[in-house]
Design a protein around this motif. Structure first.
Motif, PDB file in Angstrom:
ATOM      1  N   THR A 260     -11.468   4.908 -14.521  1.00  0.00           N
ATOM      2  CA  THR A 260     -10.148   4.297 -14.525  1.00  0.00           C
ATOM      3  C   THR A 260     -10.010   3.459 -13.256  1.00  0.00           C
ATOM      4  N   ARG A 261      -8.797   2.990 -12.999  1.00  0.00           N
ATOM      5  CA  ARG A 261      -8.577   2.116 -11.865  1.00  0.00           C
ATOM      6  C   ARG A 261      -7.347   2.587 -11.102  1.00  0.00           C
ATOM      7  N   VAL A 262      -7.368   2.422  -9.785  1.00  0.00           N
ATOM      8  CA  VAL A 262      -6.198   2.737  -8.971  1.00  0.00           C
ATOM      9  C   VAL A 262      -5.219   1.579  -9.135  1.00  0.00           C
ATOM     10  N   THR A 263      -3.980   1.873  -9.558  1.00  0.00           N
ATOM     11  CA  THR A 263      -3.013   0.774  -9.678  1.00  0.00           C
ATOM     12  C   THR A 263      -2.267   0.556  -8.371  1.00  0.00           C
ATOM     13  N   SER A 264      -1.930   1.662  -7.654  1.00  0.00           N
ATOM     14  CA  SER A 264      -1.216   1.472  -6.387  1.00  0.00           C
ATOM     15  C   SER A 264      -1.412   2.668  -5.485  1.00  0.00           C
ATOM     16  N   LEU A 265      -1.245   2.437  -4.177  1.00  0.00           N
ATOM     17  CA  LEU A 265      -1.143   3.525  -3.215  1.00  0.00           C
ATOM     18  C   LEU A 265       0.338   3.643  -2.865  1.00  0.00           C
ATOM     19  N   GLU A 266       0.880   4.862  -2.950  1.00  0.00           N
ATOM     20  CA  GLU A 266       2.297   5.063  -2.651  1.00  0.00           C
ATOM     21  C   GLU A 266       2.450   5.748  -1.302  1.00  0.00           C
ATOM     22  N   GLY A 267       3.641   5.652  -0.718  1.00  0.00           N
ATOM     23  CA  GLY A 267       3.883   6.313   0.562  1.00  0.00           C
ATOM     24  C   GLY A 267       5.307   6.139   1.017  1.00  0.00           C
ATOM     25  N   TRP A 268       5.721   6.983   1.978  1.00  0.00           N
ATOM     26  CA  TRP A 268       7.062   6.903   2.564  1.00  0.00           C
ATOM     27  C   TRP A 268       6.939   7.009   4.073  1.00  0.00           C
ATOM     28  N   PRO A 269       7.628   6.258   4.896  1.00  0.00           N
ATOM     29  CA  PRO A 269       8.569   5.196   4.514  1.00  0.00           C
ATOM     30  C   PRO A 269       7.884   3.915   4.039  1.00  0.00           C
ATOM     31  N   ASP A 270       6.599   3.766   4.326  1.00  0.00           N
ATOM     32  CA  ASP A 270       5.890   2.562   3.876  1.00  0.00           C
ATOM     33  C   ASP A 270       4.688   2.955   3.039  1.00  0.00           C
ATOM     34  N   ALA A 271       4.334   2.132   2.050  1.00  0.00           N
ATOM     35  CA  ALA A 271       3.122   2.366   1.272  1.00  0.00           C
ATOM     36  C   ALA A 271       1.933   1.774   2.037  1.00  0.00           C
ATOM     37  N   PRO A 272       0.856   2.538   2.181  1.00  0.00           N
ATOM     38  CA  PRO A 272      -0.308   2.017   2.906  1.00  0.00           C
ATOM     39  C   PRO A 272      -1.098   1.029   2.053  1.00  0.00           C
ATOM     40  N   SER A 273      -1.850   0.149   2.708  1.00  0.00           N
ATOM     41  CA  SER A 273      -2.668  -0.812   1.949  1.00  0.00           C
ATOM     42  C   SER A 273      -4.062  -0.244   1.693  1.00  0.00           C
TER      43      SER A 273
END
Lengths: 617, 283
Positions: A260-273
């Motif tokens: 499969t594929r990673v669609t996004s990296l999530e995070g709080w307060p900012d999402a990491p790249s």
């Protein structure tokens, strides 16, 4: 993380004293600490006891022992670091493991009078499995041997020999008298012969802990710790043990074996790249696959092996001995698997550090074993993704051991040789098996001979073929070198190629049996899984697994092809029985002992067995 | 209430990027443990004493779960917290939409009479927690203690079991290594989870500064005094200091020779007072 040093050494060799005095000499004790130590020491009628700095429990001070791990942050003129003090009592080895596992260097304290004692050796063996690269040794209590250079040299040589036996090397070996602060921070004037610097000099010279940076350079390993639902999103959470991850990366989900594929990296307060080894991720993926705690997202270009069997270096902290056959829960990260101890190859002996054969691992022992899981699990090895190769053993919810896996000797059982074509329709033969058996006078069958190299498989196979042929049977023998020159000419000797070799032999033998022949195979076929796959290939046909059971010493004495000699000389790698395992069958149809018997006698027994099982009914 | 001031002073602690990497590694290890507690210990709660440590812990929990805290926060309330602390709590419960439990602690008369006076005041919290656990049997309790605060706390594990009486058996603690914990407690007991064990006081302040984490004003000096550690107002005293912002606190901590808990009376009454408090269930 800042450099972390773990104290180790035999009980009473002065670890806590050295640490207390070191903190004092680095001017790191708060005001009033020395005064309170004097008071605590006086209350017990002993001279100023530096070890009380860290012995926080009253019981520790009363008995002058350290009960549990102590952590302190230290700074010298040059750097900041942490020291972990773990007790040296034998029955508290689990504390040393807890303390040392987070360290990247060790400060080993050895009493100059006593030299290298049993616990010192045990600790060294443990450090090797924990993979701690740097060892600084303080040869303590030099004042009690009159600062004798000769005594120091003797202890140093003894240490070097003990460490060499384990593949360890001391970063520095320094003579000290901890109680006096000699050679801890300040050089000691009473030993003008010593010009090798102090303990703090040695610590200052250590490299920073770069374990995470090293792990980040490896292939991606993201063990799934949990799955969180947030609105319509599904966040797959876990801490990367190796590699890096970004959005749009292709990832392989194991054990499901789906891409499969990673669609996004999530995070709080900012999402990491991007994230790297050691980081906690929360990712979303492109496909709605079922994912649960214990699954693994990994680099599709270099995944771990899927296997039910692997070797391991482990330390045992449970109560009593660890026996062959013992079942335990094994955890790779959050993944739990039931495993059984299938074999114990050697146990590091406490006193000599020699690898000795045993049938159980003693309490606090360090050993090389083979573990067998109930189902195939993703297994990494130290050389491919070191942190992901680490596991702990769990019994009743408590950690009772740990170690490092090594699956390099075993084939990858990941299902990837599924038939390439999917629109297959099996054709039914008009000639039935019973008709073939009636004409031949016997059933079609696979007679699968397995055993070590030199056990006598080919000799017995060829002799059996002659006996059955003379009875008028339809019989043929498949032998290693014959098959490898043709059908399997494209295969080498890697674990995967060996597995494929055996798979093809199993399929061909099954076709022979289907044609009504008795097909004899003579291959080492060391892995149980490969043999059970061959049995599965035979389907409804008769499959007789014959263990040609000849002990290693006998095989090695026979050595018909000179392989053992070359393997022992290191000219051949991964040779079964020498540096690659042989898994004896659990339930062979016949176990044929050959040692000390004439060939004819063995052939008689084998022929009688096969004739008895294959005769047409 | 105040957030990080920005400018960093010079000093050994500020030799980036090693220091940044160090804080990052601490942060990630803590988040892993918080997530592990959430995965293995159900139901889970967190003690929120409203000091710099538990506010840091709360911040890490928000990071672990993408901004949302999936468990309740407990204040063990003696009625003796500082007014500023109550105001701080009310504001952030509202602003951050937190699930909050105020657990009222029994009076000092109910505590062990053989303990020294300040320790008895502290032991009220032990009883408060026990009473709460009797009503709501949490399997795991997250709390923000650190090893460097007090030597006895230095002996804790990431996950430390407590028996049904809240007792801590420090001579038989589970093995922990490689991010693996033993998340089990004796029948009727619970597991204390300590994500900040490895942090130092200085780490906390540097992280509070870097992340802009709100903390009560009492930490900042007024008229030459500030609180270095926050407890109940009857047993907590300010220390001499002119550090009026985070940068000044960090500068002060690099030179101080006083221990952090110098202003906490219960630590200093008798050699074993704190050990006895902790063995019977104190935080």
């Amino acid at each position: 993380m800042a450099l972390t040093l773990c104290m180790a050494g035999h009980v009473d060799h002065g670890k806590s004293t050295l640490l207390g005095r070191l903190l004092n000499d680095l001017d790191l004790l708060p005001d009033g600490k020395v005064a309170s130590l004097e008071a605590a020491s006086a209350a017990r009628g002993v001279p100023l006891e530096w070890s009380f700095v860290l012995d926080a429990f009253q019981v520790e001070r009363d008995q002058a022992i350290t009960l549990d791990i102590t952590h302190v942050r230290v700074r010298s003129q040059k750097r900041e670091f942490a020291i972990v003090d773990a007790p040296g009592h034998r029955d508290l080895m689990r504390n040393l493991v807890t303390g040392a596992a987070e360290a990247s260097a060790v400060l080993l304290v050895v009493d100059a009078q006593a030299g290298v004692e049993m616990q010192t050796r045990g600790h060294l063996a443990l450090l090797r499995v924990l993979g701690i690269p740097e060892v600084i040794v303080a040869v303590n209590k030099m004042d009690l041997v009159g600062w004798s250079e000769a005594r120091f040299d003797a202890v140093r040589d003894e240490l070097r020999a003990a460490m060499h036996a384990l593949g360890l090397k001391a970063t520095a070996i320094v003579p000290v008298a901890a109680r006096d602060g000699a050679n801890l921070v300040q050089p000691w004037p009473d030993a003008p012969w010593w010009r090798g610097g102090t303990i703090v000099d040695a610590i200052d010279a250590l490299a920073e802990d770069d374990a995470l940076e090293a792990a980040a350079r490896g292939p991606l390993r993201l063990p799934v710790q949990n799955v969180y639902r947030q609105g319509t999103q599904r966040l797959v959470a876990g801490q990367l043990t190796a590699g890096r991850i970004r959005a749009h990366d292709e990832v392989l989900l194991l054990p499901a074996n789906r891409l499969t594929r990673v669609t996004s990296l999530e995070g709080w307060p900012d999402a990491p790249s991007a994230l790297a080894a050691g980081d906690n991720a929360a990712v979303t993926i492109a496909d709605p696959f079922v994912i649960r705690r214990g699954d693994l997202l990994c680099d599709p270009a270099s995944p771990p092996k899927m296997t039910t069997v692997f070797d391991a270096d482990l330390f045992w902290l449970g109560r009593g001995e660890l026996d062959i056959g013992r079942r335990l829960v094994l955890r790779f990260g959050p993944r739990e698997t039931m495993v059984r101890v299938a074999a114990i190859h050697h146990v590091l002996d406490d006193t000599t550090l020699a690898a000795v054969g045993r049938d159980a691992v003693p309490e606090s022992g360090v050993a090389r074993v083979t573990l067998r899981a109930d189902v195939p699990v993703p297994v990494d090895s130290a050389e491919t993704a070191a942190p992901a190769a680490r596991f702990v053993l769990v019994d009743g919810g408590l950690i009772v051991g740990g170690g490092v896996a090594d699956a390099t000797q075993y084939p990858d059982q990941r299902a990837r040789r599924a038939p390439a074509a999917s629109n297959l329709v099996a054709v039914d033969h008009d000639v039935r098996a019973a008709e073939r058996a009636r004409r031949a006078g016997h059933q079609g069958a696979v007679v699968w001979l397995t055993g070590l190299s030199g056990a006598g498989k080919s000799t017995l196979g060829i002799a059996l073929e002659r006996r059955l042929f003379d009875l008028g049977w339809f019989v043929y023998t498949l032998d290693g070198d014959n098959v490898r020159s043709g059908l399997n000419g494209d295969l080498g000797f890697s674990p995967d190629d060996r597995q494929e070799n055996i798979r093809r032999v199993g399929e061909v033998a099954a076709l022979f049996a289907d044609a009504g022949a008795v097909c004899i195979t003579a291959f080492i076929s060391p892995y149980r899984d490969d043999r059970s796959r061959a049995r599965a290939s035979a389907g409804k046909r008769l499959f007789l697994e014959i263990h040609v059971d000849t002990d290693l010493a006998t095989c090695e004495a026979r050595d018909p092809k000179g392989f053992y000699r070359r393997a022992r000389a290191g000219e051949m790698k991964d040779f079964t029985g020498v540096d690659s395992p042989y898994e004896a069958p659990d339930a062979a149809d016949l176990v044929l002992k050959t040692a000390g018997r004439a060939i004819d006698e063995c052939v008689d027994e084998l022929t009688a067995f096969v004739v008895g099982r294959c005769s047409a009914t | 209430m105040r957030a990080g001031a920005g400018a960093r002073p010079a000093g050994w602690y500020n030799c980036a990027p090693m220091q940044d990497r160090h804080l990052h590694a601490l942060e990630q290890e803590s988040i892993h443990l918080i997530r592990e507690a959430h995965a293995q210990l159900n139901p889970l709660a967190m003690l929120w004493s409203l000091g710099k440590d538990s506010n840091t812990l709360l911040w890490l929990a928000r990071k672990a779960f993408n901004g949302r805290v999936p468990f309740p926060l407990i204040l063990l309330d003696t009625g003796n917290e500082f007014d500023e602390v109550y105001a701080f709590r009310d504001r952030y419960v509202r602003e951050w939409n937190l699930d909050h439990i105020a657990a009222v602690c029994p009076p000092a008369e109910d505590t062990d009479a053989t303990l020294p006076p300040a320790a008895r005041a502290a032991a009220r919290k032990t009883l408060g927690l026990k009473r709460l656990l009797a009503e709501r049997p949490f399997a795991g309790i997250l709390l923000g203690i650190r090893r460097d605060e007090q030597p006895i706390r230095g002996k804790e594990r990431g996950m430390s079991p407590r028996d049904a009486d809240g007792r801590w058996h420090f001579d038989a603690q589970p093995t922990e290594l490689w991010g693996q914990y033993s998340a089990i407690a004796p029948e009727g007991g619970h597991v204390r989870v300590h994500p900040l064990l490895k942090w130092t006081e200085l780490d906390i302040w540097r992280y509070v500064e870097a992340e802009n984490i709100p903390v009560p004003e009492l930490y900042f000096a007024r008229n030459g005094k500030r609180f270095r550690s926050l407890g109940e107002k009857d047993i907590t005293f300010p220390v001499d200091s002119n550090a009026a912002n985070i940068a000044e606190i960090i500068a002060e901590l690099t030179t101080t020779r006083q221990s952090e808990r110098a202003g906490r009376a219960m630590d200093h009454e008798r050699e074993d007072a704190f050990e006895r408090l902790r063995a019977t269930g104190y935080m």
